[in-house]
Design a protein around this motif. Structure first.
Motif, PDB file in Angstrom:
ATOM      1  N   GLN A  22      37.821  45.213  34.764  1.00  0.00           N
ATOM      2  CA  GLN A  22      38.929  44.313  34.560  1.00  0.00           C
ATOM      3  C   GLN A  22      40.268  45.033  34.539  1.00  0.00           C
ATOM      4  O   GLN A  22      41.295  44.412  34.396  1.00  0.00           O
ATOM      5  CB  GLN A  22      38.733  43.553  33.255  1.00  0.00           C
ATOM      6  N   ALA A  23      40.249  46.358  34.684  1.00  0.00           N
ATOM      7  CA  ALA A  23      41.498  47.103  34.663  1.00  0.00           C
ATOM      8  C   ALA A  23      42.247  46.878  35.971  1.00  0.00           C
ATOM      9  O   ALA A  23      41.656  46.831  37.046  1.00  0.00           O
ATOM     10  CB  ALA A  23      41.237  48.582  34.452  1.00  0.00           C
ATOM     11  N   ASP A  30      44.191  42.919  33.903  1.00  0.00           N
ATOM     12  CA  ASP A  30      44.969  41.937  34.647  1.00  0.00           C
ATOM     13  C   ASP A  30      44.690  40.549  34.067  1.00  0.00           C
ATOM     14  O   ASP A  30      43.799  39.836  34.506  1.00  0.00           O
ATOM     15  CB  ASP A  30      44.595  41.991  36.126  1.00  0.00           C
ATOM     16  N   THR A  31      45.464  40.184  33.071  1.00  0.00           N
ATOM     17  CA  THR A  31      45.233  38.948  32.337  1.00  0.00           C
ATOM     18  C   THR A  31      45.567  37.717  33.164  1.00  0.00           C
ATOM     19  O   THR A  31      44.926  36.677  33.020  1.00  0.00           O
ATOM     20  CB  THR A  31      46.071  38.947  31.047  1.00  0.00           C
ATOM     21  N   LEU A  32      46.530  37.801  34.061  1.00  0.00           N
ATOM     22  CA  LEU A  32      46.913  36.630  34.855  1.00  0.00           C
ATOM     23  C   LEU A  32      45.807  36.194  35.795  1.00  0.00           C
ATOM     24  O   LEU A  32      45.593  35.009  36.017  1.00  0.00           O
ATOM     25  CB  LEU A  32      48.178  36.928  35.654  1.00  0.00           C
ATOM     26  N   SER A  37      40.302  38.886  27.932  1.00  0.00           N
ATOM     27  CA  SER A  37      39.003  39.531  27.794  1.00  0.00           C
ATOM     28  C   SER A  37      38.352  39.066  26.503  1.00  0.00           C
ATOM     29  O   SER A  37      39.022  38.805  25.505  1.00  0.00           O
ATOM     30  CB  SER A  37      39.167  41.055  27.785  1.00  0.00           C
ATOM     31  N   SER A  38      37.046  38.966  26.544  1.00  0.00           N
ATOM     32  CA  SER A  38      36.298  38.475  25.398  1.00  0.00           C
ATOM     33  C   SER A  38      35.433  39.593  24.844  1.00  0.00           C
ATOM     34  O   SER A  38      34.726  40.268  25.595  1.00  0.00           O
ATOM     35  CB  SER A  38      35.408  37.307  25.819  1.00  0.00           C
ATOM     36  N   MET A 127      40.820  29.920  31.901  1.00  0.00           N
ATOM     37  CA  MET A 127      41.419  30.610  33.034  1.00  0.00           C
ATOM     38  C   MET A 127      42.173  29.602  33.896  1.00  0.00           C
ATOM     39  O   MET A 127      41.574  28.821  34.617  1.00  0.00           O
ATOM     40  CB  MET A 127      40.354  31.295  33.873  1.00  0.00           C
ATOM     41  N   MET A 128      43.460  29.637  33.771  1.00  0.00           N
ATOM     42  CA  MET A 128      44.298  28.783  34.587  1.00  0.00           C
ATOM     43  C   MET A 128      45.399  29.659  35.148  1.00  0.00           C
ATOM     44  O   MET A 128      46.101  30.329  34.398  1.00  0.00           O
ATOM     45  CB  MET A 128      44.886  27.658  33.724  1.00  0.00           C
TER      46      MET A 128
END
Length: 142
Positions: A22-23, A30-32, A37-38, A127-128
């Motif tokens: 996820q990096a 990259d949160t967008l 992250s959970s 996730m939007m």
């Protein structure tokens, strides 16, 4: 209880901390694009049946394919697997939720109402994102 078998199953589910998928480009998540992250996804299973429940559909498909192979021969499960692959390739745009009706029909679960049918509302999704950015990312333009 046989804990030896459980340890071998748990060993495969431990995440590797150095390689984070996820990096983003700079090592920051990259949160967008991927959402928040959970911590729950990175934990070990809390109950021995949790691994079995995660792989229930896969195990059910394997059992159905082997039964179908014993009854009708090798061609029947191969044909069904090709139909599954074709049904999985049918997708909407990345920002639209798909009902996967073709796969449900092939599995025979289209006439049953389950937990995921009621509590899997796309309007309540975490996730939007921006539609243009998501399509460009899927096409490899970003």
């Amino acid at each position: 209880m046989n804990t030896r078998g459980l340890r071998s199953q748990l060993k495969d589910s431990v995440p590797v901390t150095g390689l984070s998928p996820q990096a983003g480009a700079y090592g920051v998540p990259d949160t967008l694009r991927r959402g928040f992250s959970s911590v729950k996804n990175e934990l070990l299973p809390s109950h021995p049946l949790e691994l079995s429940e995660k792989n229930f559909q896969l195990n059910q498909d394997k059992l159905n394919f082997s039964t179908l192979r014993n009854i009708q021969g090798l061609h029947a499960p191969l044909k069904l697997q090709m139909e599954y692959r074709a049904a999985r390739q049918i997708q909407r745009l990345p920002f639209l939720q798909s009902s996967n009706l073709a796969i449900d029909t092939l599995r025979g679960s289209d006439d049953m109402i389950g937990f995921e049918d009621i509590l899997n509302d796309p309007a309540q999704s975490e996730m939007m994102g921006e539609p243009h950015m998501m399509v460009e990312y899927k096409l490899g333009l970003l």
